[in-house]
Motif scaffolding. Structure first.
Motif, mmCIF file in Angstrom:
data_model
loop_
_atom_site.group_PDB
_atom_site.id
_atom_site.type_symbol
_atom_site.label_atom_id
_atom_site.label_comp_id
_atom_site.label_asym_id
_atom_site.label_seq_id
_atom_site.Cartn_x
_atom_site.Cartn_y
_atom_site.Cartn_z
ATOM 1 N N LYS A 24 42.863 5.976 27.837
ATOM 2 C CA LYS A 24 43.403 6.744 26.717
ATOM 3 C C LYS A 24 44.873 7.083 26.955
ATOM 4 C CE LYS A 24 42.944 9.294 22.928
ATOM 5 N NZ LYS A 24 44.260 9.922 22.870
ATOM 6 N N ASP A 63 48.228 5.943 24.741
ATOM 7 C CA ASP A 63 49.082 6.988 24.160
ATOM 8 C C ASP A 63 50.500 6.960 24.711
ATOM 9 O OD1 ASP A 63 46.985 7.817 22.640
ATOM 10 O OD2 ASP A 63 46.481 9.560 23.856
ATOM 11 N N THR A 99 45.019 13.474 16.052
ATOM 12 C CA THR A 99 44.419 12.148 15.926
ATOM 13 C C THR A 99 43.456 12.122 14.748
ATOM 14 O OG1 THR A 99 44.574 11.817 18.322
ATOM 15 C CG2 THR A 99 43.072 10.382 17.099
ATOM 16 N N ASP A 134 41.493 9.115 13.633
ATOM 17 C CA ASP A 134 41.237 7.740 14.039
ATOM 18 C C ASP A 134 41.252 6.781 12.849
ATOM 19 O OD1 ASP A 134 40.655 5.954 16.121
ATOM 20 O OD2 ASP A 134 38.562 5.867 15.495
ATOM 21 N N PRO A 135 41.999 5.674 12.932
ATOM 22 C CA PRO A 135 42.725 5.157 14.103
ATOM 23 C C PRO A 135 44.191 5.565 14.154
ATOM 24 C CG PRO A 135 42.667 3.481 12.426
ATOM 25 C CD PRO A 135 41.974 4.681 11.841
ATOM 26 N N VAL A 141 47.434 8.289 14.620
ATOM 27 C CA VAL A 141 47.864 9.506 15.306
ATOM 28 C C VAL A 141 49.106 10.035 14.595
ATOM 29 C CG1 VAL A 141 48.604 10.537 17.475
ATOM 30 C CG2 VAL A 141 46.944 8.666 17.491
ATOM 31 N N PHE A 179 49.637 4.022 15.776
ATOM 32 C CA PHE A 179 48.260 3.569 15.941
ATOM 33 C C PHE A 179 48.259 2.376 16.881
ATOM 34 C CE2 PHE A 179 50.089 1.677 12.168
ATOM 35 C CZ PHE A 179 49.844 0.323 12.334
ATOM 36 N N SER A 180 47.097 2.128 17.456
ATOM 37 C CA SER A 180 46.937 1.027 18.403
ATOM 38 C C SER A 180 46.452 -0.206 17.660
ATOM 39 C CB SER A 180 45.929 1.412 19.499
ATOM 40 O OG SER A 180 46.407 2.516 20.244
ATOM 41 N N ASP A 216 43.961 -3.097 22.564
ATOM 42 C CA ASP A 216 43.960 -2.345 23.819
ATOM 43 C C ASP A 216 45.303 -2.354 24.536
ATOM 44 O OD1 ASP A 216 41.342 -1.774 23.382
ATOM 45 O OD2 ASP A 216 40.565 -3.370 24.666
ATOM 46 N N SER A 256 50.645 -0.961 20.782
ATOM 47 C CA SER A 256 50.676 0.171 19.854
ATOM 48 C C SER A 256 51.953 0.097 19.027
ATOM 49 C CB SER A 256 50.621 1.507 20.602
ATOM 50 O OG SER A 256 49.439 1.606 21.371
#
Length: 454
Positions: A178, A182, A331, A333-334, A336, A366-367, A370, A373
Motif C-alpha cells: 500500500k 501511495d 480514498t 476506491d479506486p 484518491v 489512482f493506480s 500494481d 499510478s
C-alpha cells in the motif's frame, strides 16, 4: 486331532496368562489362533457331513443325475473333488494349514504355561520405583525414556502462534504494498516508519515569457537539480530536507519596441544569468489522524525556507519564510482525493516587507496497476502586496496557479521514476514546466537515539 476346549476350560487358561505389559499382545495372538483353528475345524466337519460314506482316498464317487425324463445318467466326480462344495486340492491345502496353526498354538500355550505367574492383568501396575529394580534383577536393559507427547493445549498454542505470525507477515506485506502504491502522495501524507529513509533526486526546467505592447519582452528560464531527503523521525512524525542547485536566466528583449521607435531611447536589451545554491527548505510533518471510515488522513506540517540563494543572481528570493499547513487525503476506491491549505509568513528584510503567502493545492490520483499510478493537481499560491516603509505597492500582489500531471512508475522495490509536466493557468505562473523525479528508499532502518521511541 485334539478336541476343542470348552468355554470353562478357556476361562481357566485365561486366568493363568501373565499380567505383564506384553500379556495383552500375547493373549490377542492366542485368541486369533484359536479362532482360525475353530474355523478350520468347522470347514472339515462340513466336508465330512456332505458325503459321510465317501473315503478321503477314493478316486470316484457316484452321482445320479436326474436330468431329462427317461434317462438314468450316472456321473462320477473326478479326482479333484471330495464332495460337491470343496475341491480336493484346496481341502488338503486347508487341512495342512490348520494342522500348522494347531501346532503353533500348542507351542504358544506351552511357552505361556512355562512363564512364572504374576499379577492379573486387571491389577494396577506396580509403583514406578519397583520397575527399575525388577529390570536390574533380571538383567534387562532399562527402556529409554521418551519425551511425553505434546498436549493438545500446547499444540493449539503453537498453531495459534504460527497463524498469528503468518497473519502478521501478510499484514506487513499488505502495508508495504500500500505504501508503494501511495508514492504519488508522499508530499501529502506520511509513508515512512521510524528510521526509514527515502532519498529523491529531481531535475526540472521552467520558462516564462511576459509580453506587453509598451514594454520589452521578458523571458525567464530556470533549470534546477534538487536533492530531497525524507526521514521517519518517530512514529507518525517525519522530517524533510531539500537542497536545490539552480541555474536561472532573465533576458530583456527590446526588439518588439524597435518597430515603434521607442526601443533605443527608453530601453536596452539585457541578459542576466546565475548558477549556484538555491534556497534550502526543511520541515516537519505529523500524521494527526489516520484514514478510517469516513475520516480522511489529516497531516499537519511546519516548514521553513532560508535565504541562501543569491537574489542578485536570480537564485533565491532573498527572504526567510516560515509556514504551517494541513493536508487531507481521502480514498474513494479506486480514486484518491487530496488537498492542502497553509499560510506562510515572509520575514521583513530592512524596510521591505514582501507579502505573506497562502499556498493551496487540490488533486486526485489512482493506480493504473500494481506498479503505475497517475495523478493530477492544481497548485497555487496567493501572495499579498509588498510593503515598503509601511506602505503597500499597488499591483505587487501575485496569483500563481498551475496544473501539473505526474505518472509514478515503480522500477524495483523502493525505487520509482516519476515524470512531471505542468502548465501555467495565470499570468504570474510559469508558462511551462517539465521535470523528472527519482525517489528511492534505503534498505533497513536508521533510528536516532532517544528519538525513534517518541
Amino acid at each position: 486331532m485334539k478336541k476343542n476346549r470348552t468355554p470353562s476350560r478357556r476361562r481357566q487358561v485365561s486366568r493363568h496368562l501373565p499380567g505383564r505389559r506384553n500379556a495383552g499382545a500375547k493373549k490377542l495372538a492366542v485368541i486369533l489362533t484359536i479362532a482360525v483353528v475353530l474355523v478350520g475345524m468347522i470347514l472339515i466337519q462340513r466336508g465330512k457331513g456332505a458325503d459321510a460314506g465317501a473315503a478321503f482316498g477314493s478316486d470316484r464317487m457316484p452321482h445320479i443325475d436326474g436330468g431329462r425324463p427317461g434317462v438314468n445318467k450316472v456321473s462320477y466326480a473326478t479326482n479333484d473333488r471330495v464332495d460337491g462344495y470343496v475341491a480336493k486340492t484346496e481341502y488338503q491345502k486347508l487341512r495342512r494349514e490348520v494342522e500348522s496353526l494347531k501346532s503353533q498354538m500348542q507351542r504358544l500355550l506351552e511357552a505361556l504355561s512355562a512363564t512364572p505367574a504374576s499379577k492379573p492383568a486387571v491389577a494396577e501396575p506396580a509403583p514406578p520405583k519397583s520397575k527399575p529394580a525388577a529390570a536390574e534383577a533380571k538383567g534387562e536393559k532399562k527402556p529409554v525414556a521418551s519425551a511425553p507427547p505434546p498436549s493438545q493445549e500446547r499444540v493449539g498454542r503453537v498453531d495459534q502462534e504460527e497463524f498469528a505470525a503468518d497473519k502478521g507477515d501478510r499484514r506487513k506485506e499488505a502495508e508495504e504494498a500500500k505504501r508503494e502504491l501511495d508514492q504519488f502522495l508522499r508530499a501529502q501524507k506520511l509513508l515512512f516508519k521510524p528510521g526509514e529513509v527515502q532519498l529523491e533526486l529531481g531535475a526540472s526546467y521552467a520558462q516564462d515569457v511576459a509580453v506587453s505592447p509598451v514594454l520589452p519582452v521578458f523571458r525567464f528560464r530556470s533549470a534546477s537539480a534538487n536533492f530531497l531527503m525524507r526521514y521517519g523521525l518517530a512514529e507518525d512524525l517525519e522530517f524533510d530536507f531539500a537542497v536545490p542547485l539552480v541555474y536561472a536566466e532573465l533576458e530583456r528583449d527590446i526588439r518588439p519596441l524597435d518597430q515603434l521607435g521607442l526601443g533605443p531611447t527608453l530601453f536596452r536589451s539585457t541578459r542576466e544569468a546565475g548558477v549556484g545554491l538555491g534556497d534550502i527548505n526543511w520541515g516537519f510533518r505529523y500524521a494527526a489522524i489516520h484514514e478510517e471510515g469516513a475520516l480522511p488522513e489529516v497531516t499537519l506540517s511546519v516548514n521553513a525556507k532560508s535565504d541562501t540563494g543569491d537574489v542578485d543572481r536570480l537564485l533565491g528570493t532573498g527572504h526567510w519564510n516560515v509556514g504551517t499547513g494541513v493536508s487531507l487525503v481521502k480514498t474513494i476506491d479506486p480514486v484518491v482525493l487530496f488537498g492542502s491549505l497553509g499560510y506562510t509568513w515572509t520575514l521583513e528584510e530592512g524596510d521591505v516587507d514582501p507579502g505573506d503567502q497562502i499556498p493551496y493545492s487540490i488533486g486526485m490520483g489512482f493506480s493504473l496497476n500494481d506498479g503505475v499510478s497517475f495523478s493530477m493537481a492544481m497548485d497555487g499560491a496567493a501572495i499579498r502586496r509588498t510593503e515598503v516603509n509601511g506602505g503597500e505597492i499597488s499591483g505587487s500582489g501575485l496569483d500563481i496557479n498551475s496544473l501539473q500531471f505526474a505518472t509514478t512508475v515503480q522500477l524495483a522495490k523502493r525505487v520509482f521514476l516519476e515524470p512531471v509536466v505542468g502548465f501555467g493557468l495565470t499570468d504570474d505562473a510559469p508558462d511551462f514546466m517539465v521535470g523528472i523525479n527519482i525517489p528511492f528508499g534505503l534498505e533497513g532502518r536508521f533510528p536516532l537515539p532517544l528519538v525513534h521511541n517518541l
